[in-house]
Design a protein around this motif. Sequence first.
Motif, PDB file in Angstrom:
ATOM      1  N   TRP A  22      10.527  84.826 -24.827  1.00 24.84           N
ATOM      2  CA  TRP A  22      10.042  86.333 -24.142  1.00 24.84           C
ATOM      3  C   TRP A  22      10.702  87.346 -24.629  1.00 24.84           C
ATOM      4  O   TRP A  22      10.388  88.565 -24.384  1.00 24.84           O
ATOM      5  CB  TRP A  22      10.006  86.066 -22.737  1.00 24.84           C
ATOM      6  CG  TRP A  22      11.342  85.693 -22.216  1.00 24.84           C
ATOM      7  CD1 TRP A  22      12.538  86.440 -22.080  1.00 24.84           C
ATOM      8  CD2 TRP A  22      11.759  84.530 -21.962  1.00 24.84           C
ATOM      9  NE1 TRP A  22      13.456  85.951 -21.429  1.00 24.84           N
ATOM     10  CE2 TRP A  22      12.858  84.607 -21.667  1.00 24.84           C
ATOM     11  CE3 TRP A  22      11.321  83.214 -21.762  1.00 24.84           C
ATOM     12  CZ2 TRP A  22      13.884  83.564 -20.966  1.00 24.84           C
ATOM     13  CZ3 TRP A  22      11.975  82.024 -21.360  1.00 24.84           C
ATOM     14  CH2 TRP A  22      13.369  82.240 -21.065  1.00 24.84           C
ATOM     15  N   GLY A  46      13.609  89.978 -12.368  1.00 25.21           N
ATOM     16  CA  GLY A  46      13.799  89.133 -13.528  1.00 25.21           C
ATOM     17  C   GLY A  46      13.931  89.882 -15.084  1.00 25.21           C
ATOM     18  O   GLY A  46      13.121  89.661 -15.921  1.00 25.21           O
ATOM     19  N   GLY A  48      15.775  90.093 -17.633  1.00 24.50           N
ATOM     20  CA  GLY A  48      16.350  89.389 -18.631  1.00 24.50           C
ATOM     21  C   GLY A  48      17.239  90.374 -19.400  1.00 24.50           C
ATOM     22  O   GLY A  48      18.192  91.073 -18.769  1.00 24.50           O
ATOM     23  N   ASP A  67      18.622  90.293 -12.477  1.00 27.85           N
ATOM     24  CA  ASP A  67      18.579  88.853 -12.798  1.00 27.85           C
ATOM     25  C   ASP A  67      19.413  88.047 -12.242  1.00 27.85           C
ATOM     26  O   ASP A  67      20.664  88.461 -11.744  1.00 27.85           O
ATOM     27  CB  ASP A  67      18.505  89.028 -14.312  1.00 27.85           C
ATOM     28  CG  ASP A  67      17.972  87.881 -15.157  1.00 27.85           C
ATOM     29  OD1 ASP A  67      16.826  87.960 -15.705  1.00 27.85           O
ATOM     30  OD2 ASP A  67      18.524  86.491 -15.035  1.00 27.85           O
ATOM     31  N   PHE A  68      18.936  86.514 -12.172  1.00 27.70           N
ATOM     32  CA  PHE A  68      20.451  85.778 -11.837  1.00 27.70           C
ATOM     33  C   PHE A  68      21.344  85.100 -12.609  1.00 27.70           C
ATOM     34  O   PHE A  68      22.131  84.502 -12.274  1.00 27.70           O
ATOM     35  CB  PHE A  68      19.698  84.737 -10.637  1.00 27.70           C
ATOM     36  CG  PHE A  68      18.572  83.518 -11.536  1.00 27.70           C
ATOM     37  CD1 PHE A  68      18.657  83.655 -12.843  1.00 27.70           C
ATOM     38  CD2 PHE A  68      18.214  82.599 -10.635  1.00 27.70           C
ATOM     39  CE1 PHE A  68      17.662  82.601 -13.525  1.00 27.70           C
ATOM     40  CE2 PHE A  68      17.327  81.596 -11.198  1.00 27.70           C
ATOM     41  CZ  PHE A  68      17.265  81.531 -12.670  1.00 27.70           C
ATOM     42  N   MET A  92      21.555  89.153  -9.232  1.00 28.61           N
ATOM     43  CA  MET A  92      21.290  88.411  -7.792  1.00 28.61           C
ATOM     44  C   MET A  92      19.978  87.612  -8.142  1.00 28.61           C
ATOM     45  O   MET A  92      19.232  87.570  -8.931  1.00 28.61           O
ATOM     46  CB  MET A  92      21.180  89.559  -6.725  1.00 28.61           C
ATOM     47  CG  MET A  92      19.961  90.255  -6.929  1.00 28.61           C
ATOM     48  SD  MET A  92      20.044  91.848  -5.818  1.00 28.61           S
ATOM     49  CE  MET A  92      19.574  90.930  -4.401  1.00 28.61           C
ATOM     50  N   ASP A  93      19.851  86.617  -6.883  1.00 35.78           N
ATOM     51  CA  ASP A  93      18.741  86.045  -6.774  1.00 35.78           C
ATOM     52  C   ASP A  93      17.533  86.932  -6.441  1.00 35.78           C
ATOM     53  O   ASP A  93      17.552  87.528  -5.301  1.00 35.78           O
ATOM     54  CB  ASP A  93      18.786  84.888  -5.844  1.00 35.78           C
ATOM     55  CG  ASP A  93      17.635  83.968  -5.796  1.00 35.78           C
ATOM     56  OD1 ASP A  93      16.561  84.243  -6.437  1.00 35.78           O
ATOM     57  OD2 ASP A  93      17.889  83.107  -4.782  1.00 35.78           O
ATOM     58  N   ALA A  94      16.452  86.775  -7.206  1.00 36.05           N
ATOM     59  CA  ALA A  94      15.095  87.611  -6.912  1.00 36.05           C
ATOM     60  C   ALA A  94      14.746  87.402  -5.636  1.00 36.05           C
ATOM     61  O   ALA A  94      14.034  88.002  -4.923  1.00 36.05           O
ATOM     62  CB  ALA A  94      14.055  87.571  -8.088  1.00 36.05           C
ATOM     63  N   CYS A 110       8.114  91.079 -15.127  1.00 35.66           N
ATOM     64  CA  CYS A 110       7.397  90.651 -16.209  1.00 35.66           C
ATOM     65  C   CYS A 110       8.019  89.117 -16.574  1.00 35.66           C
ATOM     66  O   CYS A 110       8.724  89.047 -17.053  1.00 35.66           O
ATOM     67  CB  CYS A 110       7.983  91.559 -17.397  1.00 35.66           C
ATOM     68  SG  CYS A 110       7.341  91.134 -19.087  1.00 35.66           S
ATOM     69  N   GLY A 111       6.838  88.277 -16.226  1.00 34.25           N
ATOM     70  CA  GLY A 111       7.187  86.652 -16.523  1.00 34.25           C
ATOM     71  C   GLY A 111       8.139  86.193 -15.358  1.00 34.25           C
ATOM     72  O   GLY A 111       8.799  84.978 -15.836  1.00 34.25           O
ATOM     73  N   LEU A 112       8.556  86.749 -14.142  1.00 38.09           N
ATOM     74  CA  LEU A 112       9.175  86.182 -13.197  1.00 38.09           C
ATOM     75  C   LEU A 112       8.216  85.188 -12.109  1.00 38.09           C
ATOM     76  O   LEU A 112       8.717  83.986 -11.938  1.00 38.09           O
ATOM     77  CB  LEU A 112       9.992  86.963 -12.317  1.00 38.09           C
ATOM     78  CG  LEU A 112      10.694  86.631 -11.014  1.00 38.09           C
ATOM     79  CD1 LEU A 112      11.951  85.332 -11.769  1.00 38.09           C
ATOM     80  CD2 LEU A 112      11.435  87.689 -10.299  1.00 38.09           C
TER      81      LEU A 112
HETATM   82  C1  SAM Z   1      10.440  84.763 -18.540  1.00 36.23           C
HETATM   83  S1  SAM Z   1      11.976  85.546 -18.493  1.00 36.23           S
HETATM   84  C2  SAM Z   1      11.414  87.124 -18.613  1.00 36.23           C
HETATM   85  C3  SAM Z   1      12.529  88.162 -18.785  1.00 36.23           C
HETATM   86  C4  SAM Z   1      12.190  89.717 -19.063  1.00 36.23           C
HETATM   87  N1  SAM Z   1      11.408  90.077 -17.707  1.00 36.23           N
HETATM   88  C5  SAM Z   1      11.546  89.982 -20.103  1.00 36.23           C
HETATM   89  O1  SAM Z   1      10.142  90.023 -20.174  1.00 36.23           O
HETATM   90  O2  SAM Z   1      11.893  89.743 -21.259  1.00 36.23           O
HETATM   91  C6  SAM Z   1      12.187  85.344 -16.700  1.00 36.23           C
HETATM   92  C7  SAM Z   1      13.600  85.873 -16.229  1.00 36.23           C
HETATM   93  O3  SAM Z   1      13.777  85.818 -14.794  1.00 36.23           O
HETATM   94  C8  SAM Z   1      15.162  85.405 -14.605  1.00 36.23           C
HETATM   95  N2  SAM Z   1      14.864  84.755 -13.305  1.00 36.23           N
HETATM   96  C9  SAM Z   1      14.388  83.458 -13.262  1.00 36.23           C
HETATM   97  N3  SAM Z   1      14.402  83.160 -11.995  1.00 36.23           N
HETATM   98  C10 SAM Z   1      15.148  84.065 -11.241  1.00 36.23           C
HETATM   99  C11 SAM Z   1      15.525  84.431  -9.813  1.00 36.23           C
HETATM  100  N4  SAM Z   1      15.182  83.513  -8.842  1.00 36.23           N
HETATM  101  N5  SAM Z   1      16.248  85.327  -9.440  1.00 36.23           N
HETATM  102  C12 SAM Z   1      16.599  86.272 -10.642  1.00 36.23           C
HETATM  103  N6  SAM Z   1      16.264  86.078 -11.897  1.00 36.23           N
HETATM  104  C13 SAM Z   1      15.472  85.010 -12.164  1.00 36.23           C
HETATM  105  C14 SAM Z   1      15.503  84.499 -15.775  1.00 36.23           C
HETATM  106  O4  SAM Z   1      17.027  84.545 -15.940  1.00 36.23           O
HETATM  107  C15 SAM Z   1      14.832  85.226 -17.146  1.00 36.23           C
HETATM  108  O5  SAM Z   1      15.824  86.452 -17.419  1.00 36.23           O
END
Ligand code: SAM
Length: 205
Positions: A22, A46, A48, A67-68, A92-94, A110-112
Amino acid sequence: MTDVPEARDRFAGYDAAPRAPWDIGRPQPAFVAAADRIAGRVLDAGCGTGDLAIWLADHGRAVTGVDFLAGPLAAARTKAVAAGVAVNFLEMDALAIGEIPERFDAVCDCGLFHTFDDARRSAYVAALARLLEPGAHVFLLCMSEAEPGTHGPRRVSESELRAAFAAGWVVESVEPARFEVVPGIPGAEFTPGGARSLFAVVRRA
Ligand SMILES: C[S@@+](CC[C@H](N)C(=O)[O-])C[C@H]1O[C@@H](n2cnc3c(N)ncnc32)[C@H](O)[C@@H]1O
Protein backbone atom coordinates in the motif's frame (compact mmCIF):
# COMPACT_ATOMS: atom_id res chain seq x y z
CA MET A 1 -9.92 -4.02 23.87
CA THR A 2 -6.56 -3.50 22.17
CA ASP A 3 -4.90 -4.58 18.95
CA VAL A 4 -3.63 -8.15 18.72
CA PRO A 5 0.11 -9.02 18.75
CA GLU A 6 -0.41 -11.00 15.52
CA ALA A 7 -1.56 -7.84 13.79
CA ARG A 8 1.54 -5.97 14.95
CA ASP A 9 3.75 -8.84 13.76
CA ARG A 10 1.99 -8.93 10.40
CA PHE A 11 2.41 -5.20 9.82
CA ALA A 12 5.97 -5.27 11.18
CA GLY A 13 6.71 -7.92 8.55
CA TYR A 14 5.44 -5.61 5.83
CA ASP A 15 7.48 -2.77 7.34
CA ALA A 16 10.62 -4.91 7.22
CA ALA A 17 10.07 -5.70 3.54
CA PRO A 18 11.58 -3.38 0.94
CA ARG A 19 8.12 -1.91 0.30
CA ALA A 20 4.64 -2.57 1.67
CA PRO A 21 2.03 -3.05 -1.09
CA TRP A 22 0.00 0.00 0.00
CA ASP A 23 3.02 2.30 0.37
CA ILE A 24 2.65 3.95 -3.04
CA GLY A 25 4.45 7.17 -2.11
CA ARG A 26 1.46 9.45 -2.53
CA PRO A 27 -2.06 9.67 -1.09
CA GLN A 28 -4.68 7.34 -2.48
CA PRO A 29 -6.65 9.14 -5.26
CA ALA A 30 -9.96 8.67 -3.42
CA PHE A 31 -8.72 11.01 -0.65
CA VAL A 32 -7.32 13.55 -3.08
CA ALA A 33 -10.68 13.62 -4.87
CA ALA A 34 -12.48 14.20 -1.55
CA ALA A 35 -9.94 16.70 -0.21
CA ASP A 36 -12.27 19.70 -0.41
CA ARG A 37 -14.46 18.00 2.20
CA ILE A 38 -11.60 17.00 4.53
CA ALA A 39 -11.34 20.21 6.50
CA GLY A 40 -9.75 21.59 9.62
CA ARG A 41 -8.15 19.37 12.21
CA VAL A 42 -7.62 15.91 10.76
CA LEU A 43 -6.53 12.63 12.33
CA ASP A 44 -5.08 10.01 9.96
CA ALA A 45 -5.73 6.65 11.65
CA GLY A 46 -3.22 3.96 10.64
CA CYS A 47 -1.16 6.57 8.83
CA GLY A 48 1.72 4.26 7.85
CA THR A 49 4.61 6.20 6.35
CA GLY A 50 2.50 9.34 6.28
CA ASP A 51 1.91 10.28 2.65
CA LEU A 52 -1.74 11.23 3.18
CA ALA A 53 -1.06 13.04 6.47
CA ILE A 54 1.81 15.00 4.92
CA TRP A 55 -0.22 15.84 1.80
CA LEU A 56 -3.09 17.14 3.92
CA ALA A 57 -0.71 19.19 6.09
CA ASP A 58 0.87 20.60 2.95
CA HIS A 59 -2.65 21.65 1.91
CA GLY A 60 -3.32 23.58 5.10
CA ARG A 61 -4.87 21.02 7.42
CA ALA A 62 -3.71 20.58 11.02
CA VAL A 63 -2.85 16.89 10.98
CA THR A 64 -2.20 14.19 13.55
CA GLY A 65 -1.10 10.79 12.27
CA VAL A 66 -1.52 7.67 14.39
CA ASP A 67 0.07 4.26 13.86
CA PHE A 68 0.98 1.46 16.24
CA LEU A 69 4.36 0.79 14.62
CA ALA A 70 7.46 2.89 15.25
CA GLY A 71 9.09 1.99 11.89
CA PRO A 72 6.52 3.58 9.54
CA LEU A 73 6.25 6.56 11.89
CA ALA A 74 10.00 7.15 11.74
CA ALA A 75 9.76 7.13 7.94
CA ALA A 76 6.77 9.48 8.13
CA ARG A 77 8.64 11.95 10.35
CA THR A 78 11.59 11.96 7.94
CA LYS A 79 9.27 12.59 4.99
CA ALA A 80 7.49 15.41 6.82
CA VAL A 81 10.81 17.14 7.54
CA ALA A 82 11.82 16.75 3.88
CA ALA A 83 8.47 18.21 2.80
CA GLY A 84 8.82 21.09 5.28
CA VAL A 85 5.48 20.44 6.95
CA ALA A 86 4.52 19.86 10.57
CA VAL A 87 2.51 16.74 11.40
CA ASN A 88 1.94 15.41 14.89
CA PHE A 89 2.78 11.71 14.52
CA LEU A 90 1.75 9.54 17.49
CA GLU A 91 2.66 5.92 18.16
CA MET A 92 -0.51 4.40 19.55
CA ASP A 93 -3.18 1.78 19.06
CA ALA A 94 -6.00 3.13 16.93
CA LEU A 95 -8.44 1.40 19.27
CA ALA A 96 -7.37 3.95 21.90
CA ILE A 97 -7.91 7.12 19.85
CA GLY A 98 -11.03 7.89 21.89
CA GLU A 99 -8.66 8.86 24.70
CA ILE A 100 -6.95 11.61 22.71
CA PRO A 101 -8.03 14.87 24.36
CA GLU A 102 -7.67 16.98 21.19
CA ARG A 103 -10.77 17.63 19.05
CA PHE A 104 -10.88 16.78 15.34
CA ASP A 105 -13.09 17.76 12.43
CA ALA A 106 -12.28 14.65 10.44
CA VAL A 107 -10.67 11.23 10.62
CA CYS A 108 -9.12 9.69 7.52
CA ASP A 109 -8.88 5.92 7.48
CA CYS A 110 -6.97 4.65 4.49
CA GLY A 111 -6.79 0.88 4.85
CA LEU A 112 -7.19 0.49 8.61
CA PHE A 113 -10.87 -0.42 9.09
CA HIS A 114 -10.49 -3.44 6.82
CA THR A 115 -7.72 -4.89 9.03
CA PHE A 116 -10.01 -5.46 12.03
CA ASP A 117 -12.01 -8.55 12.98
CA ASP A 118 -15.64 -8.02 13.98
CA ALA A 119 -14.95 -7.31 17.66
CA ARG A 120 -12.15 -4.84 16.91
CA ARG A 121 -14.22 -3.22 14.17
CA SER A 122 -16.88 -2.44 16.80
CA ALA A 123 -14.26 -1.24 19.29
CA TYR A 124 -12.71 1.00 16.63
CA VAL A 125 -16.04 2.59 15.68
CA ALA A 126 -16.74 3.13 19.38
CA ALA A 127 -13.35 4.85 19.71
CA LEU A 128 -14.18 7.06 16.73
CA ALA A 129 -17.48 7.93 18.38
CA ARG A 130 -15.68 8.96 21.57
CA LEU A 131 -13.16 11.02 19.60
CA LEU A 132 -15.50 12.88 17.28
CA GLU A 133 -18.17 15.41 18.13
CA PRO A 134 -21.43 15.77 16.17
CA GLY A 135 -20.82 17.05 12.65
CA ALA A 136 -17.29 15.65 12.36
CA HIS A 137 -16.60 13.28 9.49
CA VAL A 138 -14.88 9.96 8.85
CA PHE A 139 -13.44 9.37 5.36
CA LEU A 140 -12.71 5.68 4.93
CA LEU A 141 -11.20 3.61 2.12
CA CYS A 142 -11.46 -0.16 2.48
CA MET A 143 -11.15 -3.11 0.15
CA SER A 144 -14.50 -4.19 -1.20
CA GLU A 145 -16.08 -7.59 -1.67
CA ALA A 146 -15.92 -6.81 -5.41
CA GLU A 147 -12.16 -7.46 -5.33
CA PRO A 148 -11.57 -11.10 -6.36
CA GLY A 149 -9.57 -13.53 -4.24
CA THR A 150 -8.90 -13.76 -0.54
CA HIS A 151 -5.29 -12.56 -0.35
CA GLY A 152 -4.58 -9.24 1.30
CA PRO A 153 -7.01 -7.47 3.58
CA ARG A 154 -10.48 -8.51 4.56
CA ARG A 155 -13.13 -7.63 1.97
CA VAL A 156 -15.90 -5.31 3.18
CA SER A 157 -19.41 -4.96 1.79
CA GLU A 158 -21.47 -1.76 1.70
CA SER A 159 -23.99 -3.33 4.08
CA GLU A 160 -21.21 -4.15 6.57
CA LEU A 161 -20.03 -0.55 6.41
CA ARG A 162 -23.53 0.75 6.98
CA ALA A 163 -24.04 -1.69 9.86
CA ALA A 164 -20.77 -0.65 11.51
CA PHE A 165 -21.88 2.99 11.47
CA ALA A 166 -25.59 2.39 12.08
CA ALA A 167 -26.00 3.92 15.53
CA GLY A 168 -24.88 7.48 16.19
CA TRP A 169 -23.68 8.14 12.65
CA VAL A 170 -25.06 9.29 9.29
CA VAL A 171 -23.57 7.44 6.34
CA GLU A 172 -23.47 10.21 3.74
CA SER A 173 -22.07 8.15 0.88
CA VAL A 174 -20.48 4.85 -0.01
CA GLU A 175 -18.94 4.80 -3.48
CA PRO A 176 -16.85 2.31 -5.44
CA ALA A 177 -13.19 3.33 -5.50
CA ARG A 178 -9.77 1.85 -6.11
CA PHE A 179 -6.94 1.11 -3.69
CA GLU A 180 -3.75 1.54 -5.66
CA VAL A 181 -0.85 -0.73 -4.77
CA VAL A 182 2.84 -0.94 -5.57
CA PRO A 183 3.08 -3.09 -8.71
CA GLY A 184 5.06 -6.31 -8.85
CA ILE A 185 4.98 -7.40 -5.20
CA PRO A 186 4.42 -11.19 -5.11
CA GLY A 187 1.20 -12.07 -3.29
CA ALA A 188 -0.13 -8.54 -3.61
CA GLU A 189 -1.56 -8.74 -7.12
CA PHE A 190 -4.94 -7.06 -7.33
CA THR A 191 -7.24 -5.82 -10.08
CA PRO A 192 -5.28 -3.67 -12.56
CA GLY A 193 -5.82 -0.01 -11.75
CA GLY A 194 -6.12 -0.74 -8.04
CA ALA A 195 -7.95 -3.17 -5.79
CA ARG A 196 -11.70 -2.69 -5.94
CA SER A 197 -12.63 -0.76 -2.84
CA LEU A 198 -15.28 1.34 -1.15
CA PHE A 199 -14.89 4.96 -0.15
CA ALA A 200 -17.28 5.96 2.63
CA VAL A 201 -18.07 9.38 4.05
CA VAL A 202 -19.70 9.16 7.47
CA ARG A 203 -20.80 11.99 9.78
CA ARG A 204 -21.07 11.85 13.56
CA ALA A 205 -24.73 12.45 14.38
C1 SAM B 1 -2.84 -1.01 5.02
S1 SAM B 1 -1.74 -0.01 5.96
C2 SAM B 1 -2.18 1.60 5.37
C3 SAM B 1 -1.17 2.65 5.72
C4 SAM B 1 -1.51 4.06 5.22
N1 SAM B 1 -2.81 4.50 5.71
C5 SAM B 1 -1.46 4.10 3.73
O1 SAM B 1 -2.53 4.18 3.08
O2 SAM B 1 -0.36 4.04 3.16
C6 SAM B 1 -2.47 -0.07 7.58
C7 SAM B 1 -1.68 0.71 8.62
O3 SAM B 1 -2.39 0.65 9.85
C8 SAM B 1 -1.49 0.35 10.89
N2 SAM B 1 -2.30 -0.32 11.92
C9 SAM B 1 -2.90 -1.54 11.85
N3 SAM B 1 -3.57 -1.80 12.98
C10 SAM B 1 -3.41 -0.72 13.78
C11 SAM B 1 -3.85 -0.38 15.08
N4 SAM B 1 -4.62 -1.22 15.80
N5 SAM B 1 -3.49 0.81 15.60
C12 SAM B 1 -2.70 1.67 14.90
N6 SAM B 1 -2.25 1.40 13.65
C13 SAM B 1 -2.60 0.22 13.11
C14 SAM B 1 -0.40 -0.48 10.28
O4 SAM B 1 0.82 -0.40 11.01
C15 SAM B 1 -0.29 0.14 8.89
O5 SAM B 1 0.65 1.21 8.88
